[in-house]
Design a protein around this motif. Structure first.
Motif, mmCIF file in Angstrom:
data_model
loop_
_atom_site.group_PDB
_atom_site.id
_atom_site.type_symbol
_atom_site.label_atom_id
_atom_site.label_comp_id
_atom_site.label_asym_id
_atom_site.label_seq_id
_atom_site.Cartn_x
_atom_site.Cartn_y
_atom_site.Cartn_z
ATOM 1 N N LEU A 52 0.716 -1.057 0.088
ATOM 2 C CA LEU A 52 0.004 -0.085 -0.011
ATOM 3 C C LEU A 52 0.767 1.260 -0.012
ATOM 4 C CD1 LEU A 52 -2.620 -1.148 2.721
ATOM 5 C CD2 LEU A 52 -2.903 -1.048 -0.093
ATOM 6 N N GLY A 53 2.158 1.075 0.214
ATOM 7 C CA GLY A 53 2.947 2.330 0.299
ATOM 8 C C GLY A 53 2.596 3.542 1.063
ATOM 9 N N ASP A 54 2.537 4.405 0.443
ATOM 10 C CA ASP A 54 2.186 5.933 1.209
ATOM 11 C C ASP A 54 0.737 5.749 1.834
ATOM 12 O OD1 ASP A 54 4.697 6.836 0.425
ATOM 13 O OD2 ASP A 54 4.114 8.071 -1.075
ATOM 14 N N LYS A 55 -0.113 4.794 1.271
ATOM 15 C CA LYS A 55 -1.323 4.684 1.894
ATOM 16 C C LYS A 55 -1.319 4.491 3.149
ATOM 17 C CE LYS A 55 -3.840 3.850 -2.392
ATOM 18 N NZ LYS A 55 -4.552 2.740 -3.336
ATOM 19 N N THR A 56 -0.184 4.049 3.858
ATOM 20 C CA THR A 56 -0.437 3.678 5.206
ATOM 21 C C THR A 56 0.100 4.722 5.895
ATOM 22 O OG1 THR A 56 2.135 2.917 5.048
ATOM 23 C CG2 THR A 56 0.497 1.220 4.781
ATOM 24 N N LEU A 57 0.686 5.720 5.478
ATOM 25 C CA LEU A 57 0.934 6.969 6.367
ATOM 26 C C LEU A 57 -0.265 7.652 7.005
ATOM 27 C CD1 LEU A 57 3.423 8.699 3.861
ATOM 28 C CD2 LEU A 57 4.116 7.741 6.084
ATOM 29 N N GLY A 58 -0.240 7.984 8.046
ATOM 30 C CA GLY A 58 -1.289 8.780 8.825
ATOM 31 C C GLY A 58 -2.213 7.605 9.494
ATOM 32 N N HIS A 59 -1.768 6.319 9.732
ATOM 33 C CA HIS A 59 -2.465 5.569 10.348
ATOM 34 C C HIS A 59 -1.558 4.562 11.361
ATOM 35 C CE1 HIS A 59 -5.914 5.413 7.355
ATOM 36 N NE2 HIS A 59 -4.952 5.673 6.443
ATOM 37 N N LEU A 60 -2.241 4.343 12.459
ATOM 38 C CA LEU A 60 -1.448 3.916 13.417
ATOM 39 C C LEU A 60 -1.491 2.442 13.094
ATOM 40 C CD1 LEU A 60 -3.325 5.015 16.773
ATOM 41 C CD2 LEU A 60 -1.033 5.729 15.806
ATOM 42 N N ASP A 61 -0.399 1.693 13.604
ATOM 43 C CA ASP A 61 -0.290 0.163 13.312
ATOM 44 C C ASP A 61 -0.941 -0.598 14.269
ATOM 45 O OD1 ASP A 61 1.059 -1.880 11.995
ATOM 46 O OD2 ASP A 61 2.020 -2.264 13.835
ATOM 47 N N ALA A 62 -1.519 -1.500 13.780
ATOM 48 C CA ALA A 62 -2.464 -2.287 14.683
ATOM 49 C C ALA A 62 -1.376 -3.285 15.515
ATOM 50 C CB ALA A 62 -3.446 -3.216 13.867
ATOM 51 N N GLY A 63 -0.524 -3.930 15.059
ATOM 52 C CA GLY A 63 0.368 -4.624 15.939
ATOM 53 C C GLY A 63 0.985 -3.840 16.916
ATOM 54 N N ALA A 64 1.447 -2.538 16.682
ATOM 55 C CA ALA A 64 1.758 -1.582 17.793
ATOM 56 C C ALA A 64 0.971 -1.439 18.722
ATOM 57 C CB ALA A 64 2.532 -0.283 17.136
ATOM 58 N N ALA A 65 -0.358 -1.381 18.168
ATOM 59 C CA ALA A 65 -1.529 -0.933 19.236
ATOM 60 C C ALA A 65 -1.648 -2.115 20.256
ATOM 61 C CB ALA A 65 -2.801 -0.487 18.361
ATOM 62 N N SER A 66 -1.662 -3.388 19.665
ATOM 63 C CA SER A 66 -1.889 -4.522 20.759
ATOM 64 C C SER A 66 -0.646 -4.633 21.572
ATOM 65 C CB SER A 66 -1.854 -5.472 19.661
ATOM 66 O OG SER A 66 -3.216 -6.059 19.187
ATOM 67 N N CYS A 67 0.648 -4.418 21.064
ATOM 68 C CA CYS A 67 1.795 -4.126 21.843
ATOM 69 C C CYS A 67 1.544 -3.287 23.091
ATOM 70 C CB CYS A 67 2.751 -4.067 21.217
ATOM 71 S SG CYS A 67 4.622 -3.917 22.211
ATOM 72 N N ASN A 68 1.104 -1.971 22.722
ATOM 73 C CA ASN A 68 0.834 -0.961 23.620
ATOM 74 C C ASN A 68 -0.394 -1.227 24.655
ATOM 75 O OD1 ASN A 68 -1.002 1.898 23.864
ATOM 76 N ND2 ASN A 68 1.143 1.952 24.470
ATOM 77 N N ILE A 69 -1.212 -2.017 24.143
ATOM 78 C CA ILE A 69 -2.078 -2.493 25.218
ATOM 79 C C ILE A 69 -1.924 -3.381 26.162
ATOM 80 C CG2 ILE A 69 -4.688 -3.718 25.356
ATOM 81 C CD1 ILE A 69 -5.245 -2.607 22.644
ATOM 82 N N ILE A 70 -0.901 -4.242 25.649
ATOM 83 C CA ILE A 70 -0.414 -5.312 26.518
ATOM 84 C C ILE A 70 0.551 -4.584 27.653
ATOM 85 C CG2 ILE A 70 1.166 -7.228 26.575
ATOM 86 C CD1 ILE A 70 0.069 -8.386 23.786
ATOM 87 N N LEU A 71 1.341 -3.977 27.037
ATOM 88 C CA LEU A 71 2.227 -3.145 27.867
ATOM 89 C C LEU A 71 1.604 -2.327 28.958
ATOM 90 C CD1 LEU A 71 5.223 -2.558 25.679
ATOM 91 C CD2 LEU A 71 5.114 -4.471 27.270
ATOM 92 N N ASN A 72 0.685 -1.600 28.702
ATOM 93 C CA ASN A 72 -0.268 -0.753 29.555
ATOM 94 C C ASN A 72 -0.789 -1.749 30.643
ATOM 95 O OD1 ASN A 72 -0.422 2.073 29.226
ATOM 96 N ND2 ASN A 72 -0.425 1.467 27.171
ATOM 97 N N ALA A 73 -1.558 -2.929 30.211
ATOM 98 C CA ALA A 73 -2.060 -3.818 31.225
ATOM 99 C C ALA A 73 -0.930 -4.157 32.070
ATOM 100 C CB ALA A 73 -2.825 -4.621 30.237
ATOM 101 N N LEU A 74 0.188 -4.536 31.473
ATOM 102 C CA LEU A 74 1.427 -5.247 32.164
ATOM 103 C C LEU A 74 1.663 -4.052 33.456
ATOM 104 C CD1 LEU A 74 3.577 -7.605 32.857
ATOM 105 C CD2 LEU A 74 5.039 -6.174 30.958
ATOM 106 N N SER A 75 1.741 -3.148 32.853
ATOM 107 C CA SER A 75 2.245 -1.554 33.889
ATOM 108 C C SER A 75 1.033 -1.512 35.023
ATOM 109 C CB SER A 75 2.421 -0.457 33.070
ATOM 110 O OG SER A 75 2.534 0.560 34.062
ATOM 111 N N LYS A 76 -0.052 -1.335 34.570
ATOM 112 C CA LYS A 76 -1.227 -1.060 35.559
ATOM 113 C C LYS A 76 -1.424 -2.290 36.484
ATOM 114 C CE LYS A 76 -3.925 2.154 32.630
ATOM 115 N NZ LYS A 76 -5.098 2.145 31.983
ATOM 116 N N SER A 77 -1.390 -3.570 35.976
ATOM 117 C CA SER A 77 -1.629 -4.455 36.805
ATOM 118 C C SER A 77 -0.552 -4.726 37.998
ATOM 119 C CB SER A 77 -1.953 -5.969 36.094
ATOM 120 O OG SER A 77 -0.756 -6.231 35.234
ATOM 121 N N VAL A 78 0.751 -4.629 37.571
ATOM 122 C CA VAL A 78 1.702 -4.828 38.398
ATOM 123 C C VAL A 78 1.758 -3.860 39.665
ATOM 124 C CG1 VAL A 78 4.129 -4.840 38.882
ATOM 125 C CG2 VAL A 78 3.426 -6.156 36.960
#
Length: 538
Positions: A180-206
C-alpha cells in the motif's frame, strides 16, 4: 516486587484489555485484513478458558497459556510474533519466586530478542517493535537511575504510547501493508497498538499489586459476577424474570399492552440496568458483562420479550458497542415484524466538547429519559410520542462525574488508573476512565460548585429556569456525603435563582466500587415537567 505464585491477575488483565479493544484493533487493521482484533481476542479467549480450567494463580503459568493459545490458534504473523513476546516473559520469570524490576527488565528485553529472531522488522518499519523496543529501553534506563519499580513501569507505558503514536508517520516496510506504500501514512499500526495495550495492562496490573489493591469483596467467581447479581436480584424482586433461552435478558412478568420500553448496557452500574425493570420504567433490559455492551442477540431477545404489538422504544447510552449491537438487533427485529425505534443518551459533558455533542457518552441521564418515556407510554402514547419525549429529555439533560478514589474491576483486581492521595478528578468516566482535571481535595461545597457550574454553563441555564436534580453515588460514597454534596448543589442553584422541582439522591447509577458522585440536571419546560412522576426511586 510481587510474588510470581500470586500474580495471575497480570495475565488476566492483559486478556481483558485485548478482548475489550477487539473492535478498536479491527478498525486499525482496516488497511490490512481487518482481522487483527478478532484473532487477538480469539487467542485471549482460549487462554482465559484454559487458565480458569487450570485454576492456577501463578503469573508465569498464565503467560504460558497465552503463548500456547497464540501459537496454536492464531494464524498469520500475529500468533508467532506475540507468542514470542510472551515466551520472553515466560523464560525470564520461570522459576522466579519474586518478580522485581530486574526480572521485569529481563522479561521485556527477552521479548524484544525473541521477536527479532523470527522477523526482519526493526524500529521504524511500522510494527509492534515500534512500541516494544522503546518501552523496554525506557524501563531499563529508569530502574538504572533510581531502581524505582513503579516509576520504571510508568516510563515503560509512556514510551510504549509514544512508540505507538510514532507509527502514524511511518510507511509500512514489512508485512502485507507494504504493497500500500504511502497509503499507510497517517494510520496507527495495529500490531503496535496491541503491544501498547499489553504493556499498559502489564504496567497497571503490576502497579496495582505493588500498591496492595486487594479483592476483599463479596464474590464467588469474579468471572460469574454478572450472573450471580441477576440471580440475587430475582430473589428480591418477584415481578421480574429472566428469559429461559437467554439468561442475560430480564423482563417484567406481566407487561401491559402499550409501547414497550427496553434498555441495556454493561453491568457494574447497578441498580442500572436490571434494577429499573419495573412498572413505569423499563419493561425489559439486556445485560452485558461488566462495562461491556450486551450482545445483539440479547437486545433482540429483549425486544421480542417486551413487545406487546405497539412497538418498542429502546433507550440506551451512546457507546460504540451498544450502538452497533442495538442497530443490528433492530434490523433483525424488523425481519420478525417488530417495530423498534431508539433514542440515545449523550449527557456526559466531560466525554466530548459542546460542539461535538454527538460524540458524548450516555451515563446517569438515562434515568430521566426512562422516567419521562415511561410516563408517556403508561398514558397510552404511541411509539413516536414516547421516543419524542425521551429525545426531549435527552436534549435537556447533562451530567458530570467526580472521583475521589478509583474503582476495581472484579475480574482484574486492581484499578484502571490511580487518583493520587489528597486529590480528586473532575470529569471521570463511568467505566473508570481518568478525569479531565485534577484538583487538590476541597470542601464538599466547592466540589459541588464546580460540578453545578459546569452543568449550568453547558445547559445555558438562566435565572427562573426549573430543573430536576439527580445526585448518584458511584458505588462506595456514603449516603451522608451524597446529601452534603446535594446541599452544596442547591446553594449554587439558589444563587443563580434556578428552581429545583425534583431531587433524586442515592446510589442510582453507579460505577462498581468507585468513591465519587454523578450530578445530573434536566432542564424543565411545560412539556417535560408534567411528565416527571411523583414516585422517587431514591
Amino acid at each position: 516486587m510481587i510474588k510470581n505464585s500470586e500474580g495471575i491477575e497480570i495475565p488476566l488483565y492483559i486478556i481483558t484489555e485485548i478482548k475489550k479493544n477487539e473492535g478498536y484493533l479491527g478498525q486499525l487493521d482496516s488497511l490490512g485484513d481487518g482481522d487483527h482484533g478478532i484473532n487477538m481476542s480469539k487467542g485471549m479467549t482460549i487462554a482465559l478458558k484454559n487458565i480458569l480450567a487450570d485454576g492456577t494463580h501463578e503469573m508465569t503459568a498464565g503467560f504460558e497459556y497465552i503463548k500456547e493459545a497464540l501459537l496454536e490458534y492464531v494464524g498469520g504473523s500475529m500468533g508467532p510474533l506475540y507468542g514470542m513476546m510472551f515466551l520472553g516473559f515466560i523464560r525470564a520469570s520461570k522459576g522466579k519466586e519474586e518478580i522485581n524490576s530486574f526480572v521485569m527488565a529481563s522479561m521485556l528485553n527477552g521479548a524484544v530478542s525473541n521477536i527479532e529472531t523470527i522477523t526482519d522488522a526493526r524500529v521504524g518499519d511500522k510494527s509492534l517493535l515500534d512500541s516494544l523496543v522503546p518501552a523496554a529501553a525506557a524501563f531499563s534506563e529508569s530502574i538504572q537511575v533510581d531502581q524505582d519499580f513503579e516509576k520504571g513501569l510508568r516510563a515503560m507505558a509512556e514510551a510504549s504510547q509514544r512508540g505507538l503514536e510514532s507509527t502514524r508517520n511511518l510507511k509500512a516496510n514489512i508485512g502485507r501493508s507494504v504493497r500500500l506504500g504511502d497509503k499507510t501514512l497517517g494510520h496507527l499500526d495495529a500490531g503496535a497498538a496491541s503491544c501498547n495495550i499489553i504493556l499498559n495492562a502489564l504496567s497497571k496490573s503490576v502497579i496495582g499489586i505493588e500498591r496492595g489493591y486487594g479483592m476483599q469483596r463479596f464474590l464467588n467467581d469474579p468471572n460469574e459476577v454478572v450472573d450471580d447479581t441477576i440471580q440475587g436480584y430475582l430473589y428480591h424482586n418477584h415481578d421480574i424474570q429472566i428469559l429461559p433461552q437467554n439468561q442475560r435478558v430480564v423482563k417484567l412478568k406481566k407487561i401491559n399492552k402499550k409501547v414497550a420500553l427496553v434498555s441495556g448496557g454493561g453491568s457494574g452500574h447497578e441498580p442500572s440496568f436490571v434494577g429499573y425493570v419495573k412498572r413505569g420504567l423499563l419493561d425489559a433490559a439486556a445485560i452485558g458483562e461488566v462495562f461491556s455492551s450486551p450482545t445483539a442477540k440479547s437486545f433482540l431477545d429483549a425486544f421480542k420479550a417486551a413487545d406487546q404489538g405497539e412497538g418498542v422504544a429502546c433507550i440506551f447510552g451512546n457507546y460504540s458497542g451498544d450502538n452497533m449491537n442495538v442497530k443490528s438487533a433492530i434490523l433483525d427485529a424488523e425481519d420478525e415484524g417488530i417495530n423498534v425505534r431508539y433514542v440515545v443518551s449523550r449527557d456526559d459533558i466531560a466525554s466530548a466538547p459542546k460542539e461535538k455533542q454527538e460524540k458524548r457518552h450516555g451515563i446517569a441521564g438515562l434515568y430521566y429519559m426512562w422516567l419521562v418515556a415511561g410516563q408517556v407510554a403508561d398514558r397510552g402514547g404511541k411509539l413516536d410520542s414516547v421516543c419524542n419525549a425521551a429525545q426531549k429529555a435527552a436534549d435537556n439533560t447533562r451530567s458530570i462525574c467526580v472521583g475521589l478514589h478509583e474503582l476495581i474491576l472484579p475480574a482484574v483486581g486492581h484499578p484502571n488508573f490511580h487518583i493520587k492521595d489528597g486529590t480528586y478528578e473532575m470529569g471521570i468516566g463511568h467505566h473508570g476512565e481518568e478525569g479531565l482535571e485534577t484538583y487538590p481535595i476541597e470542601p464538599a461545597n466547592k466540589i459541588a460548585e464546580r460540578m453545578s457550574n459546569a452543568l449550568i454553563d453547558d445547559l445555558d441555564l438562566k435565572s427562573g429556569n426549573e430543573v430536576a436534580v439527580m445526585l448518584s453515588g458511584l458505588g462506595s460514597t456514603p449516603i451522608s456525603e451524597q446529601y452534603i454534596l446535594l446541599r452544596g448543589v442547591e446553594e449554587v442553584l439558589n444563587k443563580h435563582k434556578i428552581k429545583t422541582v425534583r431531587t433524586d439522591v442515592g446510589n442510582l447509577v453507579t460505577s462498581l466500587n468507585m468513591n465519587g458522585a454523578a450530578l445530573t440536571f434536566m432542564k424543565l419546560d411545560g412539556d417535560l415537567k408534567p411528565l416527571l412522576p411523583s414516585t422517587s426511586y431514591s
